[in-house]
Write an enzyme that holds these catalytic residues in place. Sequence first.
Site, PDB file in Angstrom:
ATOM      1  N   ASP A  82      46.821  22.757  34.301  1.00 49.72           N
ATOM      2  CA  ASP A  82      47.107  23.846  34.904  1.00 49.72           C
ATOM      3  C   ASP A  82      48.524  24.042  34.416  1.00 49.72           C
ATOM      4  O   ASP A  82      49.526  23.131  34.465  1.00 49.72           O
ATOM      5  CB  ASP A  82      47.446  23.487  36.526  1.00 49.72           C
ATOM      6  CG  ASP A  82      47.650  24.600  37.337  1.00 49.72           C
ATOM      7  OD1 ASP A  82      47.371  25.719  37.234  1.00 49.72           O
ATOM      8  OD2 ASP A  82      48.170  24.472  38.482  1.00 49.72           O
ATOM      9  N   GLU A 134      47.547  33.678  30.255  1.00 48.43           N
ATOM     10  CA  GLU A 134      47.898  34.519  31.528  1.00 48.43           C
ATOM     11  C   GLU A 134      48.677  35.409  31.111  1.00 48.43           C
ATOM     12  O   GLU A 134      49.538  35.617  30.132  1.00 48.43           O
ATOM     13  CB  GLU A 134      49.048  33.611  32.286  1.00 48.43           C
ATOM     14  CG  GLU A 134      49.517  34.545  33.520  1.00 48.43           C
ATOM     15  CD  GLU A 134      50.158  33.407  34.818  1.00 48.43           C
ATOM     16  OE1 GLU A 134      49.809  32.457  34.805  1.00 48.43           O
ATOM     17  OE2 GLU A 134      50.913  33.927  35.313  1.00 48.43           O
TER      18      GLU A 134
HETATM   19  P1  13P Z   1      49.186  27.909  45.826  1.00 49.95           P
HETATM   20  O1  13P Z   1      50.658  27.566  45.817  1.00 49.95           O
HETATM   21  O2  13P Z   1      49.099  29.407  46.217  1.00 49.95           O
HETATM   22  O3  13P Z   1      48.214  26.861  46.101  1.00 49.95           O
HETATM   23  O4  13P Z   1      48.776  28.290  44.212  1.00 49.95           O
HETATM   24  C1  13P Z   1      48.333  27.050  43.408  1.00 49.95           C
HETATM   25  C2  13P Z   1      48.240  27.457  41.847  1.00 49.95           C
HETATM   26  O5  13P Z   1      48.364  28.659  41.448  1.00 49.95           O
HETATM   27  C3  13P Z   1      48.225  26.288  40.864  1.00 49.95           C
HETATM   28  O6  13P Z   1      48.119  26.700  39.715  1.00 49.95           O
HETATM   29  O1  G3H Z   2      51.046  26.363  40.166  1.00 59.10           O
HETATM   30  C1  G3H Z   2      51.483  25.268  40.618  1.00 59.10           C
HETATM   31  C2  G3H Z   2      50.827  24.115  41.420  1.00 59.10           C
HETATM   32  O2  G3H Z   2      51.025  24.283  42.632  1.00 59.10           O
HETATM   33  C3  G3H Z   2      51.341  22.847  40.882  1.00 59.10           C
HETATM   34  O3  G3H Z   2      52.470  22.511  41.350  1.00 59.10           O
HETATM   35  O4  G3H Z   2      53.917  21.998  39.353  1.00 59.10           O
HETATM   36  O5  G3H Z   2      54.431  21.169  41.767  1.00 59.10           O
HETATM   37  O6  G3H Z   2      52.573  20.095  40.580  1.00 59.10           O
HETATM   38  P1  G3H Z   2      53.219  21.373  40.856  1.00 59.10           P
HETATM   39 ZN    ZN Z   3      49.338  28.515  39.144  1.00 57.69          ZN
END
Ligand code: 13P
Ligand code: G3H
Ligand code: ZN
Length: 311
Positions: A82, A134
């Site tokens: 992510d 993105e």
């Molecule tokens: P939220 O903070 O809305 O759960 O979004 C999570 C997200 O986009 C992780 O990449």
């Molecule tokens: O988009 C972000 C996710 O909620 C992950 O959050 O970077 O604090 O692990 P983090």
């Molecule tokens: Zn995100």
Amino acid sequence: MGLVNTKEMFKKAYAGGYAIGAFNVNNMEIVQGITEACKELNSPVILQVSSGARKYANHVYLMKLVEAAVQETGLPIALHLDHGDSFELCKNCIDGGFTSVMIDGSHLDYEANVELTKQVVDYAHKYNITVEGELGRLAGIEDDVNVSDEDSSYTDPNQVQDFVKRTGVDSLAIAIGTSHGAYKFKKGQKPQLRFDILEKVSELLPEFPIVLHGASSVIPEFVETINKYGGKLQDAKGVPETMLRKAATMAVCKINVDSDLRLAMTAAIRKYMALNPSHFDPRQYLAPARDAIKDMVKHKIQNVMGCAGKA
Ligand code: 13P
Ligand code: G3H
Ligand code: ZN
């Protein structure tokens, strides 16, 4: 079925008018809660790891936890990076067994975003790994990066065809009004998503999977429980689930949820601790936390994603 990339999942999701839930994982209880829910509902799932989660839990630990979940459930599970912010991070995750990566060049100018995303795609596709890019910038907080409302911007539909063609990405995250974290709309502000942008993007990119980040709904019940047991979350607000459900029937094939899991888990732990002040065995408070994650994921699969029975 073993770990899979997102190709087949998204193809079926697009055709079926549903989305796959992408849930952030940081530890064993979270992985178990999510995947037990998916197993009960026979649902495909994306488990995603942020760079912060990877630093916190260690790549190998997370990899092994997810492998255990695959073995236990037999479900199609994608392990996804992510918000990858560099080629090196994406490469490390690909080399280390992830089946999907996001390269988030949304903070760069357009040409630099194209160049970086293409570099990741060229590498990933050699190994059959799918890549999410993105365009546009979401407001909110991820890791230590805080994007203010002023610095956020909606995705420009005029850029999407060129971006996808030149980079070769397999899916595209767009900004249509969602944001990261538990404070998505200001006090008194009516939640709104730019469905017109989503529609335009999907006309320009037929049958192409779109991703929604920042898609937690910040369910009041959990905020109230946290506040009742000593927490202080004022004016927390998320995206209404009806809007997300609508997006899932459109071109959106992946919906990211992290904050709702955090809230559910924290509410369960705060409540347990408050009601059982003499307990100190972590299993005692982590078991209800895991159950809370499981219930939340079941709720999302049934009410937002629409992916029950699609494994
Ligand atoms: P939220 O903070 O809305 O759960 O979004 C999570 C997200 O986009 C992780 O990449
Ligand atoms: O988009 C972000 C996710 O909620 C992950 O959050 O970077 O604090 O692990 P983090
Ligand atoms: Zn995100």
